[in-house]
Design a protein around this motif. Sequence first.
Motif, PDB file in Angstrom:
ATOM      1  N   SER B   4       1.680  -8.295  -5.678  1.00 11.90           N
ATOM      2  CA  SER B   4       2.143  -7.113  -4.934  1.00 11.90           C
ATOM      3  C   SER B   4       1.618  -5.817  -5.555  1.00 11.90           C
ATOM      4  O   SER B   4       1.360  -4.843  -4.844  1.00 11.90           O
ATOM      5  CB  SER B   4       3.661  -7.094  -4.867  1.00 11.90           C
ATOM      6  N   GLU B   5       1.420  -5.806  -6.873  1.00 12.48           N
ATOM      7  CA  GLU B   5       0.878  -4.598  -7.522  1.00 12.48           C
ATOM      8  C   GLU B   5      -0.604  -4.424  -7.199  1.00 12.48           C
ATOM      9  O   GLU B   5      -1.080  -3.293  -7.003  1.00 12.48           O
ATOM     10  CB  GLU B   5       1.089  -4.672  -9.042  1.00 12.48           C
ATOM     11  N   LEU B   6      -1.311  -5.538  -7.167  1.00 10.11           N
ATOM     12  CA  LEU B   6      -2.727  -5.496  -6.790  1.00 10.11           C
ATOM     13  C   LEU B   6      -2.862  -4.954  -5.365  1.00 10.11           C
ATOM     14  O   LEU B   6      -3.679  -4.070  -5.093  1.00 10.11           O
ATOM     15  CB  LEU B   6      -3.307  -6.920  -6.896  1.00 10.11           C
ATOM     16  N   ILE B   7      -2.026  -5.462  -4.474  1.00  4.70           N
ATOM     17  CA  ILE B   7      -2.044  -5.014  -3.072  1.00  4.70           C
ATOM     18  C   ILE B   7      -1.705  -3.526  -2.987  1.00  4.70           C
ATOM     19  O   ILE B   7      -2.358  -2.757  -2.284  1.00  4.70           O
ATOM     20  CB  ILE B   7      -1.064  -5.863  -2.224  1.00  4.70           C
ATOM     21  N   GLN B   8      -0.716  -3.104  -3.761  1.00  3.74           N
ATOM     22  CA  GLN B   8      -0.305  -1.705  -3.743  1.00  3.74           C
ATOM     23  C   GLN B   8      -1.428  -0.783  -4.221  1.00  3.74           C
ATOM     24  O   GLN B   8      -1.693   0.242  -3.610  1.00  3.74           O
ATOM     25  CB  GLN B   8       0.958  -1.508  -4.601  1.00  3.74           C
ATOM     26  N   GLN B   9      -2.101  -1.180  -5.317  1.00  2.00           N
ATOM     27  CA  GLN B   9      -3.205  -0.354  -5.830  1.00  2.00           C
ATOM     28  C   GLN B   9      -4.306  -0.226  -4.790  1.00  2.00           C
ATOM     29  O   GLN B   9      -4.857   0.859  -4.571  1.00  2.00           O
ATOM     30  CB  GLN B   9      -3.784  -0.969  -7.107  1.00  2.00           C
ATOM     31  N   LEU B  10      -4.631  -1.349  -4.147  1.00  2.00           N
ATOM     32  CA  LEU B  10      -5.693  -1.339  -3.146  1.00  2.00           C
ATOM     33  C   LEU B  10      -5.270  -0.500  -1.927  1.00  2.00           C
ATOM     34  O   LEU B  10      -6.080   0.233  -1.357  1.00  2.00           O
ATOM     35  CB  LEU B  10      -5.996  -2.783  -2.725  1.00  2.00           C
ATOM     36  N   ALA B  11      -3.995  -0.587  -1.575  1.00  2.00           N
ATOM     37  CA  ALA B  11      -3.482   0.199  -0.439  1.00  2.00           C
ATOM     38  C   ALA B  11      -3.527   1.693  -0.767  1.00  2.00           C
ATOM     39  O   ALA B  11      -3.910   2.512   0.077  1.00  2.00           O
ATOM     40  CB  ALA B  11      -2.056  -0.235  -0.100  1.00  2.00           C
ATOM     41  N   ASP B  12      -3.175   2.053  -2.014  1.00  6.10           N
ATOM     42  CA  ASP B  12      -3.195   3.460  -2.414  1.00  6.10           C
ATOM     43  C   ASP B  12      -4.612   4.040  -2.351  1.00  6.10           C
ATOM     44  O   ASP B  12      -4.804   5.202  -2.023  1.00  6.10           O
ATOM     45  CB  ASP B  12      -2.636   3.625  -3.834  1.00  6.10           C
ATOM     46  N   GLU B  13      -5.591   3.199  -2.694  1.00 11.30           N
ATOM     47  CA  GLU B  13      -6.985   3.654  -2.670  1.00 11.30           C
ATOM     48  C   GLU B  13      -7.531   3.759  -1.254  1.00 11.30           C
ATOM     49  O   GLU B  13      -8.573   4.362  -1.047  1.00 11.30           O
ATOM     50  CB  GLU B  13      -7.889   2.649  -3.408  1.00 11.30           C
ATOM     51  N   ASN B  14      -6.859   3.075  -0.310  1.00 11.09           N
ATOM     52  CA  ASN B  14      -7.367   3.016   1.065  1.00 11.09           C
ATOM     53  C   ASN B  14      -6.283   3.398   2.070  1.00 11.09           C
ATOM     54  O   ASN B  14      -5.813   2.555   2.840  1.00 11.09           O
ATOM     55  CB  ASN B  14      -7.883   1.602   1.370  1.00 11.09           C
ATOM     56  N   PRO B  15      -5.905   4.687   2.055  1.00 14.85           N
ATOM     57  CA  PRO B  15      -4.780   5.108   2.904  1.00 14.85           C
ATOM     58  C   PRO B  15      -5.033   4.906   4.400  1.00 14.85           C
ATOM     59  O   PRO B  15      -4.083   4.908   5.184  1.00 14.85           O
ATOM     60  CB  PRO B  15      -4.619   6.597   2.582  1.00 14.85           C
ATOM     61  N   HIS B  16      -6.306   4.709   4.792  1.00 15.62           N
ATOM     62  CA  HIS B  16      -6.604   4.498   6.214  1.00 15.62           C
ATOM     63  C   HIS B  16      -6.314   3.059   6.670  1.00 15.62           C
ATOM     64  O   HIS B  16      -6.377   2.779   7.855  1.00 15.62           O
ATOM     65  CB  HIS B  16      -8.070   4.841   6.504  1.00 15.62           C
ATOM     66  N   LEU B  17      -6.010   2.164   5.708  1.00 11.77           N
ATOM     67  CA  LEU B  17      -5.743   0.766   6.090  1.00 11.77           C
ATOM     68  C   LEU B  17      -4.242   0.510   6.213  1.00 11.77           C
ATOM     69  O   LEU B  17      -3.447   1.110   5.483  1.00 11.77           O
ATOM     70  CB  LEU B  17      -6.312  -0.197   5.048  1.00 11.77           C
ATOM     71  N   PHE B  18      -3.885  -0.379   7.131  1.00 15.00           N
ATOM     72  CA  PHE B  18      -2.489  -0.810   7.214  1.00 15.00           C
ATOM     73  C   PHE B  18      -2.167  -1.681   6.009  1.00 15.00           C
ATOM     74  O   PHE B  18      -3.009  -2.446   5.551  1.00 15.00           O
ATOM     75  CB  PHE B  18      -2.238  -1.637   8.486  1.00 15.00           C
ATOM     76  N   GLN B  19      -0.929  -1.592   5.558  1.00 14.21           N
ATOM     77  CA  GLN B  19      -0.463  -2.430   4.446  1.00 14.21           C
ATOM     78  C   GLN B  19      -0.724  -3.919   4.740  1.00 14.21           C
ATOM     79  O   GLN B  19      -1.181  -4.656   3.895  1.00 14.21           O
ATOM     80  CB  GLN B  19       1.037  -2.185   4.244  1.00 14.21           C
ATOM     81  N   ARG B  20      -0.461  -4.322   5.991  1.00 16.40           N
ATOM     82  CA  ARG B  20      -0.623  -5.748   6.292  1.00 16.40           C
ATOM     83  C   ARG B  20      -2.081  -6.178   6.236  1.00 16.40           C
ATOM     84  O   ARG B  20      -2.389  -7.321   5.923  1.00 16.40           O
ATOM     85  CB  ARG B  20       0.003  -6.108   7.647  1.00 16.40           C
TER      86      ARG B  20
END
Lengths: 103, 92
Positions: B4-20
């Motif tokens: 979940s932390e890996l996913i969160q870091q990647l999501a933070d770097e890519n705000p244009h992507l949906f979390q899912r």
Amino acid sequence: MAGKTLTRADLSEAVYQQVGLSRAESSDLVERVLDLMSDALVAGESVKLSSFGSFLVRSKNERIGRNPKTGEEVPILPRRVLVFKPSNVLKAKINDKMLNAKK
Amino acid sequence: MIKSELIQQLADENPHLFQRDVENIVNTIIDEIGDALAEGGRAELRGFGAFSVKNRPARVGRNPRTGEKVEVEEKFVPQFKAGKEIRERLNK
């Protein structure tokens, strides 16, 4: 059971198919996932991916090795090594499928 | 670091992507590697490392406490060998 070898290109293609981003972006994101994992490990953190496994950094002490050809003693310096501990889910998935394939 | 932390870091770097979508990316990567191994294949990610599967043939083991013989069935186990780049980075 020869099996194929999966590479970054295959992972990018799978992400492209699954998520529907461009090929270029899919490939960048695959790279980023590996980089984030590598950076955490280099910082000494372990990386635990549930249902897949854990990557752990182990510190090894110095020990005396031997050149097997010359018999010469050489010190093996203290170092950090990366180990992977597969999860039970991954082990079961591989084992079940491989054993079934043999039957 | 957990998934979940890996996913969160990647999501933070890519705000244009949906979390899912970000979750889907990480899960696709680990599922693909697992599938390749389950089919007897390998996964080679240069710089990071290589995954393979090793066969452990059936053998006769012994219960170390009682010395009793036990049949150990054949099994297949995943292996990982760290890539050169990460090995070097770990020891800088």
